[in-house]
Each structure stands twice: as C-alpha cells, then as structure tokens.
Design a protein around this motif. Structure first.
Motif, PDB file in Angstrom:
ATOM      1  N   GLN A  22       0.894  -1.159  -0.121  1.00 34.02           N
ATOM      2  CA  GLN A  22      -0.047  -0.114   0.048  1.00 34.02           C
ATOM      3  C   GLN A  22       0.852   1.340  -0.079  1.00 34.02           C
ATOM      4  N   ALA A  23       2.059   1.237   0.839  1.00 36.88           N
ATOM      5  CA  ALA A  23       2.947   2.327   0.720  1.00 36.88           C
ATOM      6  C   ALA A  23       3.319   2.647  -0.727  1.00 36.88           C
ATOM      7  N   THR A  24       3.991   1.451  -1.348  1.00 43.06           N
ATOM      8  CA  THR A  24       4.557   1.608  -2.488  1.00 43.06           C
ATOM      9  C   THR A  24       3.221   2.139  -3.679  1.00 43.06           C
ATOM     10  N   ALA A  30       1.536   9.361  -5.640  1.00 43.17           N
ATOM     11  CA  ALA A  30       1.813  10.795  -5.008  1.00 43.17           C
ATOM     12  C   ALA A  30       2.941  11.333  -6.369  1.00 43.17           C
ATOM     13  N   ASN A  31       3.658  10.415  -7.236  1.00 42.04           N
ATOM     14  CA  ASN A  31       4.598  10.846  -8.078  1.00 42.04           C
ATOM     15  C   ASN A  31       4.130  10.768  -9.596  1.00 42.04           C
ATOM     16  N   ALA A  35       8.026  13.904 -13.842  1.00 42.70           N
ATOM     17  CA  ALA A  35       8.661  13.467 -15.012  1.00 42.70           C
ATOM     18  C   ALA A  35       9.667  12.324 -14.747  1.00 42.70           C
ATOM     19  N   GLY A  36       9.389  11.258 -15.590  1.00 50.06           N
ATOM     20  CA  GLY A  36      10.601  10.371 -15.566  1.00 50.06           C
ATOM     21  C   GLY A  36      10.175   9.392 -14.392  1.00 50.06           C
ATOM     22  N   PHE A  37       9.303   9.480 -13.669  1.00 47.97           N
ATOM     23  CA  PHE A  37       9.200   8.563 -12.442  1.00 47.97           C
ATOM     24  C   PHE A  37       8.498   7.435 -13.223  1.00 47.97           C
ATOM     25  N   LYS A  38       8.830   6.400 -12.564  1.00 47.51           N
ATOM     26  CA  LYS A  38       8.590   4.752 -13.044  1.00 47.51           C
ATOM     27  C   LYS A  38       7.824   4.281 -11.903  1.00 47.51           C
ATOM     28  N   LEU A  92      -2.628   5.952 -13.067  1.00 44.40           N
ATOM     29  CA  LEU A  92      -3.522   5.857 -12.092  1.00 44.40           C
ATOM     30  C   LEU A  92      -4.590   4.978 -11.766  1.00 44.40           C
ATOM     31  N   GLU A  93      -5.097   4.604 -12.951  1.00 38.75           N
ATOM     32  CA  GLU A  93      -6.274   3.623 -12.860  1.00 38.75           C
ATOM     33  C   GLU A  93      -5.796   2.287 -12.363  1.00 38.75           C
TER      34      GLU A  93
END
Length: 128
Positions: A22-24, A30-31, A35-38, A92-93
């Motif tokens: 859940q934290a992951t 949140a991110n 930009a560039g977040f995987k 997000l989905e």
C-alpha cells in the motif's frame, strides 16, 4: 503429537506485506506527475512466503479446489479505460485497482483471523 498453529503468524506476515504494498502504491500515486518517475510494485506474496520457510500443504485432496472447477472467465478485447497522459510511467487507474486489491486482501485476512480466533476460543471454552 500436536503441531503449532501458524495462521496468526502467516496473517501477520501478510498484513506487513500489504502495508508495504500500500505504501508503494501511495508513492506511485504521489509521483504520478513527476517527470520520468516509473511505477513500482512489490514482489508477489507467494514469493515472499516461499522465502520464509512456511509452506502451505493440503492434508486431503478435497481441501483444494480442482483446476477444472473454476468459474470460466473471458478476456476483454481492447481497453475500456480512458488513459490519462502524463510525463511519468504511472497509470492512476492501475494504481487504484491495486489499492482496491490490497483493501480486499486486508479485509479477507481480518475476517479469517476473526473466524479462527472465535474457533479457538470456542474450543478452549468447551475444553476440547
């Protein structure tokens, strides 16, 4: 000869796993606009369980559902989801679906532990 009851330990380990997952998921959401977040996810619980040395075992063939008795499912052709574009690789989905899955698993764990606790308390009260 009696053996230990490991259901509570297993449920505790699964609860810790669900908290990490859940934290992951929350970090991914949140991110989502970074930009560039995987997107990240954790290793499936079956693999985590395999490392602990606790093995699930059936004592009779009737205890486990046979492969042929499952409810048939069909795959959905195409994507019915509206895709939001962002500069990251987070859907997000998909993250919301994962969050719902974690909630369902947590509720199931709680129900199983409650039922098992009631069963143990009933056995203690009856002197069995």
């Amino acid at each position: 000869m009696t053996t230990g009851v490991y259901l509570f330990d297993l449920a505790s380990q699964h609860a810790r796993y669900l908290a990490v997952r859940q934290a992951t998921i929350a970090g991914n959401v949140a991110n989502a606009n970074t930009a560039g977040f995987k997107a990240r996810d954790v290793v499936p619980f079956a693999q985590v369980l395999a490392r602990t040395g606790l093995d699930m075992r059936s004592t009779a063939d009737a205890h486990l559902e046979q492969q042929g008795n499952r409810i048939p499912v069909r795959e959905q052709a195409g994507s019915a989801w509206e895709v939001l574009t962002s500069s990251s690789e987070v859907s997000l989905e998909q993250e919301m679906l994962k969050g719902g899955e974690v909630a369902r698993q947590s509720n199931l764990d709680n129900a199983v532990v409650k039922s098992f606790h009631r069963m143990l308390m009933s056995a203690v009260r009856s002197g069995s």
